[in-house]
Design a protein around this motif. Structure first.
Motif, PDB file in Angstrom:
ATOM      1  N   LYS A  14      11.505 -14.942 -56.776  1.00  0.00           N
ATOM      2  CA  LYS A  14      10.584 -14.591 -55.692  1.00  0.00           C
ATOM      3  C   LYS A  14       9.212 -15.222 -55.931  1.00  0.00           C
ATOM      4  CE  LYS A  14      10.824 -11.270 -52.939  1.00  0.00           C
ATOM      5  NZ  LYS A  14      10.931 -10.056 -52.169  1.00  0.00           N
ATOM      6  N   GLU A  47      11.817 -17.358 -43.495  1.00  0.00           N
ATOM      7  CA  GLU A  47      13.149 -16.765 -43.292  1.00  0.00           C
ATOM      8  C   GLU A  47      14.177 -17.401 -44.223  1.00  0.00           C
ATOM      9  OE1 GLU A  47      14.030 -17.192 -39.136  1.00  0.00           O
ATOM     10  OE2 GLU A  47      12.515 -15.718 -38.548  1.00  0.00           O
ATOM     11  N   GLY A  50      13.974 -16.062 -47.522  1.00  0.00           N
ATOM     12  CA  GLY A  50      14.260 -14.633 -47.615  1.00  0.00           C
ATOM     13  C   GLY A  50      13.013 -13.794 -47.850  1.00  0.00           C
ATOM     14  N   THR A  52       9.801 -11.516 -46.716  1.00  0.00           N
ATOM     15  CA  THR A  52       9.473 -10.548 -45.677  1.00  0.00           C
ATOM     16  C   THR A  52       7.981 -10.619 -45.361  1.00  0.00           C
ATOM     17  OG1 THR A  52       8.937  -8.776 -47.222  1.00  0.00           O
ATOM     18  CG2 THR A  52      11.263  -8.986 -46.563  1.00  0.00           C
ATOM     19  N   GLN A  53       7.592  -9.945 -44.301  1.00  0.00           N
ATOM     20  CA  GLN A  53       6.179  -9.874 -43.954  1.00  0.00           C
ATOM     21  C   GLN A  53       5.392  -9.208 -45.082  1.00  0.00           C
ATOM     22  OE1 GLN A  53       5.365  -8.043 -40.181  1.00  0.00           O
ATOM     23  NE2 GLN A  53       3.195  -8.476 -40.277  1.00  0.00           N
ATOM     24  N   ASP A  54       5.979  -8.195 -45.700  1.00  0.00           N
ATOM     25  CA  ASP A  54       5.312  -7.535 -46.834  1.00  0.00           C
ATOM     26  C   ASP A  54       5.107  -8.501 -47.999  1.00  0.00           C
ATOM     27  OD1 ASP A  54       5.092  -5.111 -45.510  1.00  0.00           O
ATOM     28  OD2 ASP A  54       6.918  -4.277 -46.400  1.00  0.00           O
ATOM     29  N   ASP A  55       6.052  -9.426 -48.186  1.00  0.00           N
ATOM     30  CA  ASP A  55       5.926 -10.418 -49.255  1.00  0.00           C
ATOM     31  C   ASP A  55       4.765 -11.376 -48.991  1.00  0.00           C
ATOM     32  OD1 ASP A  55       8.239  -9.485 -50.587  1.00  0.00           O
ATOM     33  OD2 ASP A  55       9.537 -10.859 -49.468  1.00  0.00           O
ATOM     34  N   THR A  56       4.638 -11.779 -47.729  1.00  0.00           N
ATOM     35  CA  THR A  56       3.685 -12.837 -47.393  1.00  0.00           C
ATOM     36  C   THR A  56       2.308 -12.324 -46.966  1.00  0.00           C
ATOM     37  OG1 THR A  56       4.506 -12.955 -45.113  1.00  0.00           O
ATOM     38  CG2 THR A  56       5.526 -14.429 -46.740  1.00  0.00           C
TER      39      THR A  56
END
Length: 126
Positions: A14, A47, A50, A52-56
């Motif tokens: 990640k 996408e 993989g 997510t909005q929380d990741d970015t």
């Protein structure tokens, strides 16, 4: 040609995916405007990774303090540079600030301006 397995070899954590995405975002916002094509490209890459909005979200929230994260492996550096150039070309023109940031990245990975210019020409024609 399916490059997904190759990309997965490099972006296998990640942290590496977020670093790659962060570098793309830095190029996208270089001219202070993210158009629809650039936004779509970022969404597609996010996408595919993989993420997510929380990741970015932390990337978007801290843009002014972020810098390029240079990968360690040679082929990874090259593939990432190509993707950064693809981001620059999304709106059909190479803005000066975007070019300068790509050049900064290019030099950071040990490549020359000539290599950057050749890749831009190759990706523009290709």
């Amino acid at each position: 040609m399916n490059t997904k397995p190759i990309v997965n070899d490099f972006l296998n954590t990640k942290e590496k995916k977020l670093a790659f995405f962060q570098n793309l975002v830095l190029i996208a916002v270089a001219d202070k405007y993210v158009d629809d094509a650039e936004s779509d490209f970022l969404l597609t890459i996010g996408e595919q990774l993989g993420l997510t909005q929380d990741d970015t979200l932390p990337i978007a929230d801290n843009l002014s303090t972020l810098a390029f994260i240079v990968p360690e492996q040679g082929l990874h550096k090259h593939l990432e540079l190509q993707t950064l150039i693809m981001m620059v070309l999304q709106d059909g023109k190479v803005e000066e600030r975007e070019y300068k940031l790509c050049l900064e990245y290019t030099r950071g990975i040990g490549y020359t301006q000539e290599i950057l210019d050749n890749l831009i020409r190759w990706l523009t024609v290709g």
